[in-house]
Enzyme design. Structure first.
Site, PDB file in Angstrom:
ATOM      1  N   ILE A   1       0.830  -1.235  -0.117  1.00 45.64           N
ATOM      2  CA  ILE A   1       0.041   0.129  -0.062  1.00 45.64           C
ATOM      3  C   ILE A   1       0.991   1.118  -0.012  1.00 45.64           C
ATOM      4  O   ILE A   1       0.328   2.379  -0.297  1.00 45.64           O
ATOM      5  CB  ILE A   1      -0.962  -0.047   1.327  1.00 45.64           C
ATOM      6  CG1 ILE A   1      -2.165   0.966   1.004  1.00 45.64           C
ATOM      7  CG2 ILE A   1      -0.105   0.514   2.463  1.00 45.64           C
ATOM      8  CD1 ILE A   1      -3.087   0.508   0.107  1.00 45.64           C
TER       9      ILE A   1
ATOM     10  N   ALA B   1     -12.464  -5.054   7.534  1.00 44.45           N
ATOM     11  CA  ALA B   1     -12.782  -5.805   8.869  1.00 44.45           C
ATOM     12  C   ALA B   1     -13.724  -5.196   9.777  1.00 44.45           C
ATOM     13  O   ALA B   1     -14.114  -5.647  10.930  1.00 44.45           O
ATOM     14  CB  ALA B   1     -11.411  -6.165   9.527  1.00 44.45           C
TER      15      ALA B   1
ATOM     16  N   ARG C   1     -11.401  -7.101  16.141  1.00 47.13           N
ATOM     17  CA  ARG C   1     -10.126  -7.444  15.487  1.00 47.13           C
ATOM     18  C   ARG C   1      -8.859  -6.971  15.839  1.00 47.13           C
ATOM     19  O   ARG C   1      -7.857  -7.364  15.282  1.00 47.13           O
ATOM     20  CB  ARG C   1     -10.300  -6.937  13.977  1.00 47.13           C
ATOM     21  CG  ARG C   1     -10.616  -5.474  13.816  1.00 47.13           C
ATOM     22  CD  ARG C   1      -9.545  -4.659  13.343  1.00 47.13           C
ATOM     23  NE  ARG C   1     -10.104  -3.419  13.082  1.00 47.13           N
ATOM     24  CZ  ARG C   1     -10.145  -2.895  12.098  1.00 47.13           C
ATOM     25  NH1 ARG C   1      -9.687  -3.234  10.879  1.00 47.13           N
ATOM     26  NH2 ARG C   1     -10.680  -1.399  11.795  1.00 47.13           N
TER      27      ARG C   1
ATOM     28  N   ARG D   1      10.601  -4.359  -5.397  1.00 46.04           N
ATOM     29  CA  ARG D   1       9.981  -5.393  -4.424  1.00 46.04           C
ATOM     30  C   ARG D   1      10.289  -6.802  -5.237  1.00 46.04           C
ATOM     31  O   ARG D   1      10.432  -7.616  -4.383  1.00 46.04           O
ATOM     32  CB  ARG D   1       8.536  -5.332  -4.414  1.00 46.04           C
ATOM     33  CG  ARG D   1       8.137  -3.921  -3.936  1.00 46.04           C
ATOM     34  CD  ARG D   1       8.479  -3.798  -2.538  1.00 46.04           C
ATOM     35  NE  ARG D   1       7.794  -2.336  -1.831  1.00 46.04           N
ATOM     36  CZ  ARG D   1       8.219  -2.011  -0.724  1.00 46.04           C
ATOM     37  NH1 ARG D   1       8.794  -2.769   0.071  1.00 46.04           N
ATOM     38  NH2 ARG D   1       7.785  -0.898  -0.264  1.00 46.04           N
TER      39      ARG D   1
HETATM   40  C1  LIG Z   1      13.823  -1.681   0.575  1.00 44.48           C
HETATM   41  C2  LIG Z   1      13.226  -0.520   0.921  1.00 44.48           C
HETATM   42  C3  LIG Z   1      13.295  -0.223   2.452  1.00 44.48           C
HETATM   43  C4  LIG Z   1      12.225   0.625   3.008  1.00 44.48           C
HETATM   44  N1  LIG Z   1      12.071   1.257   4.189  1.00 44.48           N
HETATM   45  C5  LIG Z   1      11.324   1.920   4.801  1.00 44.48           C
HETATM   46  C6  LIG Z   1      11.176   2.720   6.073  1.00 44.48           C
HETATM   47  O1  LIG Z   1      11.920   2.089   6.760  1.00 44.48           O
HETATM   48  N2  LIG Z   1      10.212   3.167   6.300  1.00 44.48           N
HETATM   49  C7  LIG Z   1       9.196   3.796   5.550  1.00 44.48           C
HETATM   50  O2  LIG Z   1       8.525   4.359   5.870  1.00 44.48           O
HETATM   51  N3  LIG Z   1       9.343   3.359   4.253  1.00 44.48           N
HETATM   52  C8  LIG Z   1      10.296   2.467   3.730  1.00 44.48           C
HETATM   53  N4  LIG Z   1      10.151   2.257   2.395  1.00 44.48           N
HETATM   54  C9  LIG Z   1       9.149   2.478   1.585  1.00 44.48           C
HETATM   55  C10 LIG Z   1       9.457   3.736   0.624  1.00 44.48           C
HETATM   56  O3  LIG Z   1       9.725   4.904   1.269  1.00 44.48           O
HETATM   57  C11 LIG Z   1       8.350   3.920  -0.308  1.00 44.48           C
HETATM   58  O4  LIG Z   1       7.321   4.324   0.390  1.00 44.48           O
HETATM   59  C12 LIG Z   1       7.861   2.911  -1.318  1.00 44.48           C
HETATM   60  O5  LIG Z   1       9.225   2.407  -1.897  1.00 44.48           O
HETATM   61  C13 LIG Z   1       7.146   3.417  -2.163  1.00 44.48           C
HETATM   62  O6  LIG Z   1       7.924   4.156  -3.272  1.00 44.48           O
HETATM   63  P1  LIG Z   1       7.201   5.432  -3.959  1.00 44.48           P
HETATM   64  O7  LIG Z   1       7.083   6.395  -2.925  1.00 44.48           O
HETATM   65  O8  LIG Z   1       8.455   5.822  -5.033  1.00 44.48           O
HETATM   66  O9  LIG Z   1       6.040   4.860  -4.587  1.00 44.48           O
HETATM   67  P2  LIG Z   1       4.480   5.704  -5.153  1.00 44.48           P
HETATM   68  O10 LIG Z   1       4.105   6.129  -3.954  1.00 44.48           O
HETATM   69  O11 LIG Z   1       3.788   4.598  -5.919  1.00 44.48           O
HETATM   70  O12 LIG Z   1       5.088   6.717  -5.819  1.00 44.48           O
HETATM   71  C14 LIG Z   1       5.764   6.781  -7.230  1.00 44.48           C
HETATM   72  C15 LIG Z   1       6.036   8.120  -7.465  1.00 44.48           C
HETATM   73  O13 LIG Z   1       5.054   9.229  -7.244  1.00 44.48           O
HETATM   74  C16 LIG Z   1       5.347  10.266  -6.597  1.00 44.48           C
HETATM   75  N5  LIG Z   1       4.192  10.339  -5.605  1.00 44.48           N
HETATM   76  C17 LIG Z   1       3.281   9.580  -5.403  1.00 44.48           C
HETATM   77  N6  LIG Z   1       2.541  10.084  -4.442  1.00 44.48           N
HETATM   78  C18 LIG Z   1       3.167  11.069  -4.103  1.00 44.48           C
HETATM   79  C19 LIG Z   1       2.615  12.223  -2.904  1.00 44.48           C
HETATM   80  N7  LIG Z   1       1.754  11.989  -2.128  1.00 44.48           N
HETATM   81  N8  LIG Z   1       3.547  13.205  -2.877  1.00 44.48           N
HETATM   82  C20 LIG Z   1       4.709  13.277  -3.511  1.00 44.48           C
HETATM   83  N9  LIG Z   1       4.992  12.572  -4.356  1.00 44.48           N
HETATM   84  C21 LIG Z   1       4.463  11.634  -4.427  1.00 44.48           C
HETATM   85  C22 LIG Z   1       6.597  10.370  -6.327  1.00 44.48           C
HETATM   86  O14 LIG Z   1       7.607  10.790  -7.142  1.00 44.48           O
HETATM   87  C23 LIG Z   1       6.847   8.891  -6.203  1.00 44.48           C
HETATM   88  O15 LIG Z   1       8.397   8.412  -6.372  1.00 44.48           O
HETATM   89  C24 LIG Z   1      11.247   1.290   1.876  1.00 44.48           C
HETATM   90  C25 LIG Z   1      11.109   0.649   0.773  1.00 44.48           C
HETATM   91  C26 LIG Z   1      12.238  -0.186   0.215  1.00 44.48           C
HETATM   92  C27 LIG Z   1      12.159  -0.598  -1.348  1.00 44.48           C
END
Ligand SMILES: Cc1cc2nc3c(=O)[nH]c(=O)nc-3n(C[C@H](O)[C@H](O)[C@H](O)COP(=O)(O)OP(=O)(O)OC[C@H]3O[C@@H](n4cnc5c(N)ncnc54)[C@H](O)[C@@H]3O)c2cc1C
Ligand SMILES: Cc1cc2nc3c(=O)[nH]c(=O)nc-3n(C[C@H](O)[C@H](O)[C@H](O)COP(=O)(O)OP(=O)(O)OC[C@H]3O[C@@H](n4cnc5c(N)ncnc54)[C@H](O)[C@@H]3O)c2cc1C
Ligand SMILES: Cc1cc2nc3c(=O)[nH]c(=O)nc-3n(C[C@H](O)[C@H](O)[C@H](O)COP(=O)(O)OP(=O)(O)OC[C@H]3O[C@@H](n4cnc5c(N)ncnc54)[C@H](O)[C@@H]3O)c2cc1C
Ligand SMILES: Cc1cc2nc3c(=O)[nH]c(=O)nc-3n(C[C@H](O)[C@H](O)[C@H](O)COP(=O)(O)OP(=O)(O)OC[C@H]3O[C@@H](n4cnc5c(N)ncnc54)[C@H](O)[C@@H]3O)c2cc1C
Lengths: 307, 307, 307, 307
Positions: B90, B102, B171, B198
């Protein structure tokens, strides 16, 4: 110097307790009512007749769904909250989140157990909610057994860790009530969208406790916007095309609920369980057009639907 | 007739088992490699020299970060997955989700218990992961105690429900391993971003099982795009400005890892624990520029960091 | 007190001229390098070995695509820019915009005419760009005729307005070079994504002027993040799976470009116009693995593709 | 077999003309009313009393702002539209766009000139709009001079290209009425948000022509959702907290607009130009609570504000 400097000073960094072990704190704010108005005014350069006052302008923006100026304000929070509440919060995608990772970190034994007053029976009319409080004995049983199961899960977790099981696997038995922590940043437009959904009577009581505190912070930081939000969203009412047709059919003057039947739209006439009809009656009562009859169930309709 | 009609026919609606009780099924697809190329070609109307072939065009789009044509393809999945995996899923906000509630629904007693082979010890080098398998006894203890705690939590849940406690409160003791279900829709650009993160060796093993299956579906549905994704993302390597400087300093010819020390950038020279240096060595070995020395630990650096 | 308070003080509200009538000003900032690191550290609670220093942590976050902590910083700009540049800017959806409305407002006669030095010939190799400067006479003709047509369009516009034609219709003949104004707010992660694409040599020269100024502001406000961005994005190089295979096939030692042919991957061997091959050669030269031959065209490949 | 297969067949790939040289065509669709309902039903597994019929469910989802199931449907369009209309369209960020690039491509001489009937005078009451048609002579002058300026701009453009000026620079004098082309993909929730704003009487007439055609396509493809959208959005009315208070103060029975004054809320009483008051009167008339007086200007309030 923004008009809300004092409110920022007062609120920033102060942690407010929520539920049994939760917290919420405002970490940072960008913007103020005047800066929202200023961003909107870029639209109206030369050629526009007069400069609007901030209050009138902000109210008009919100009323007419010109929402981007509210995106110009931004709020950053620290939250400590049970995982099942976090799962509701994260559904709001237009926000930025950094959450403690149970893959990296060991979670302390902190889980949510509702107060007896918050343990309610399953609602009959509203499939997703709770209703009146449960009896004291059942509440006590609930609290005891939920606590036992949660504590037992943490014992297993800690013993897993002692056996050197990786944290990401060790945490699998932990309960949905386990507290997690996050930084959460969101703009004011999307925060109001969140608050509109999560301060609503139909949102789960626990997330409403967080939403209410955020709402009271917004009210201090952006008083004009907040007033507009209350008037045009929180306390507003939406009339459907059918509702409008129905009001036009009413005889005029407050009518008794029992007499309503004769004026009903044909589609609602013989459908006493129709939820749009039930919601209409709640609205008509709220508008003072219909005198409620306490013998009649129609006002049982969800309050959220009366908007 | 799109080129991937047969693949759609083959995949749509077929449920693939994942983990002990999980599932994933492709429900619907919009688009194909040619339709991605077609959308990109709207950019190049008259005046452009020649029409590119789809393969060359798609590879160039991905290479040069012209990503919007990949947003033109869309995939819709059904997923049944443990809650702790859903919490990772998510986080990818650029997707649409409908999940079982739930608050409305009663959850059946289904929770994830890892196979013994998936129960590993906490990694020493990689703070967030697991490492080699744990010994058989510890794994058995883990599985038994996690199962007991999870089963116990469901007993409490079911007894809460029998006592008419509202579902949303009942739950709370349920474990993070409880299975949930969702519909999940995402465009191909954002799905590749998800898969890049992932399917990576550093993602938790459980979410990788879901990602791998999705990846294999994309490979069938969008073969040209998938090949490009493998070449330019999954199996690509990113060299930092320092890495480039460092490679320029190497003497030429494959050098032994023990000899590397003398050519190291000054910022890395006396910093054996510097993670950028360690990651460089892994990359240099993968490029065939350095001959690994098994006595030396440098290639323990995260594989994800070798990209 | 954040470490960048002085930089904020220095930059906020100062308007920087861009192009002939454009401007850019930083209006507000939320966050600093330490606050980015602080948000990331919520991930690593108890159980993690040691607290990382900010620099190491920030570099690792950027390197390993853990991008959400950079979303915790936010920048708000005022921009005055030609409409054709705004059309490129608005494609970046992860930002908030309030723009002057030509439906409400009368636009003053301000339009962009490139300096002679910015008027270039159509690139032969790069279909979307310009190349060397055009000759002085052609540049003068270009400037004169573009100015005439733009001025004539404004005459029509103003005469339309005098005839009481609605503004939204009156503006239809106005040129794409007309200046518009906007407030633009974006988080640091998405701003770096924007800068990565728009400071690139392949972005149109005009938008690069805006991007470069924003980049220099970020460098002052977030110096550690900026350095990491330069090292891992702006000045980094991406090697594809084929590039890696190709480097492994090289004999070792710097080889002359003329000799490269014999070591080429079979898929590139007889394909002198293959763009992946051409881009590889540029990269190999930049890595010091190949000695460029000025007689050979391979290093004509786009510089953006050398990353 | 989805219920809308026939409608898809009928609509897909057929180009519909818009304005003088514009077009819109539906290229692809994912989903149907039943698939929206199906996605929503994942929420209600076991334990929910009864399966809802699709119509009731879809209407409830839309009414109660449970919008994610509508994101499960997706539409892809081809559009040919003037640049000033595209600039309004692109503001809707929750969509995917691929547009012809005037850096790569030569634009043909096609620009929009409004029909005489679409050339209107600047509205006095509504600062952003047009009002009644302008007189025939002024319209003719408008059309002629706009055409001349646009044609002249294309002459300059084409002569620039002949002089080998790069396309990205050559296009600067082109008018905002120049036609551009794009692929545009959007989910049904965000499309309805777009249509709610762009079919509105306050949106510019030109974009409404595009929105109306899309609306009629949605009505065929998703008939139940469309009906709900009309009833709960397009033809609905929002009453503010003040409106509700005001209705409660009315004496009952239809009252004449002239008599309204005595029942007005104190905040509206002596403020004849207050726009919330003016909007209230329009709503009260539409609800049949007030008899309009044609001598009085109050119902001049924007129609969009009557919602
Ligand atoms: C190996 C690994 C370790 C991680 N460890 C942690 C952790 O310790 N704690 C933690 O909290 N998370 C962690 N994460 C999660 C990570 O920070 C991201 O939440 C997750 O990888 C989703 O990536 P994303 O934000 O690029 O994806 P998406 O949410 O799908 O977004 C894709 C792109 O769209 C843009 N975007 C989408 N929505 C917004 C918004 N509301 N505002 C601004 N830009 C937006 C951005 O450019 C973003 O890069 C981890 C992830 C990985 C892969
Ligand atoms: C009372 C109630 C009951 C609910 N019941 C359920 C349930 O049973 N099951 C369930 O799964 N959910 C349920 N939800 C959650 C609901 O569907 C939303 O996920 C949640 O309310 C967040 O709303 P949002 O999507 O508008 O917010 P955000 O995600 O913050 O998005 C705000 C707006 O941005 C746009 N947007 C953001 N991201 C995207 C994207 N990736 N694609 C397209 N548009 C995007 C949309 O226009 C959206 O309206 C319920 C919510 C409420 C309030
Ligand atoms: C050199 C160059 C040439 C280009 N040529 C063309 C061209 O010819 N034609 C053309 O049309 N464009 C062209 N583009 C524009 C390009 O396709 C992007 O629109 C632009 O670069 C913005 O990038 P973005 O989408 O990643 O940014 P943002 O819109 O800021 O999005 C950031 C990330 O957020 C996510 N995201 C945000 N909104 C959505 C959404 N609604 N749905 C799904 N994911 C979302 C995505 O993961 C995205 O990568 C070109 C760009 C460059 C740099
Ligand atoms: C009558 C009218 C007059 C207008 N006048 C002006 C004007 O004078 N000047 C002007 O600049 N604009 C004006 N607008 C444009 C308006 O501000 C919006 O840009 C436009 O209506 C798109 O709406 P949206 O942002 O809700 O849509 P989308 O961009 O599609 O977003 C849908 C929802 O997704 C979320 N969302 C998407 N992207 C982001 C993001 N990056 N950050 C945060 N949330 C996001 C928000 O919740 C948003 O409501 C006007 C619009 C209308 C209809």
């Amino acid at each position: 110097m923004a008009s809300n400097d004092a409110a920022k000073e007062e609120l920033k960094g102060k942690s407010v307790p929520v539920l049994d072990h939760g917290q919420i704190a405002l970490l940072d704010v960008m913007g103020s009512d005047e800066e929202i108005a200023e961003a909107a005014r870029v639209s109206y350069r030369k050629g526009t007749k007069q400069v609007n006052d901030d209050r009138g302008l902000i109210r008009r923006l919100l009323r007419h769904r010109h929402t981007t100026p509210f995106e110009m304000a931004e709020l950053k929070f620290y939250m400590k909250l049970p995982i099942f509440v976090e799962r509701q919060c994260i559904r709001h995608r237009m926000a930025s989140t950094n959450e403690v990772s149970a893959r990296y970190s060991v979670l302390p034994e902190e889980y949510y157990i509702p107060e007896a007053s918050a343990v309610c029976v399953q609602s009959k009319t509203n499939k997703q909610g709770r209703e009146e409080e449960i009896d004291a004995t059942s509440a006590a049983i609930y609290r005891q057994s939920t606590n036992d199961a949660s504590h037992r899960a943490f014992e297993v977790y800690n013993s897993n860790l002692r056996n050197d099981v990786s944290r990401e696997i060790a945490r699998i038995p932990l309960p949905l009530g386990t507290y997690t922590e996050k930084y959460w940043k969101i703009d004011l437009h999307n925060l109001m969208h969140f608050l509109g959904l999560r301060m609503d009577a139909h949102a789960q009581w626990e997330i409403r406790q967080y939403a209410n505190i955020m709402g009271s912070m917004v009210a201090k930081l952006f008083p004009i916007t907040w007033q507009a939000f209350e008037d045009f969203r929180l306390n507003a009412m939406s009339l459907s095309a059918l509702d409008i047709k129905q009001i036009n059919r009413l005889p005029g003057g407050k009518i008794a609920q029992v007499d309503l039947e004769k004026y009903l739209l044909s589609e609602w006439c013989n459908a006493p369980k129709n939820s749009e009809r039930a919601e209409f009656i709640v609205k008509a009562i709220r508008l003072g057009l219909v005198e409620p009859s306490h013998a009649l169930p129609a006002h049982e309709a969800h309050t959220s639907t009366s908007k």
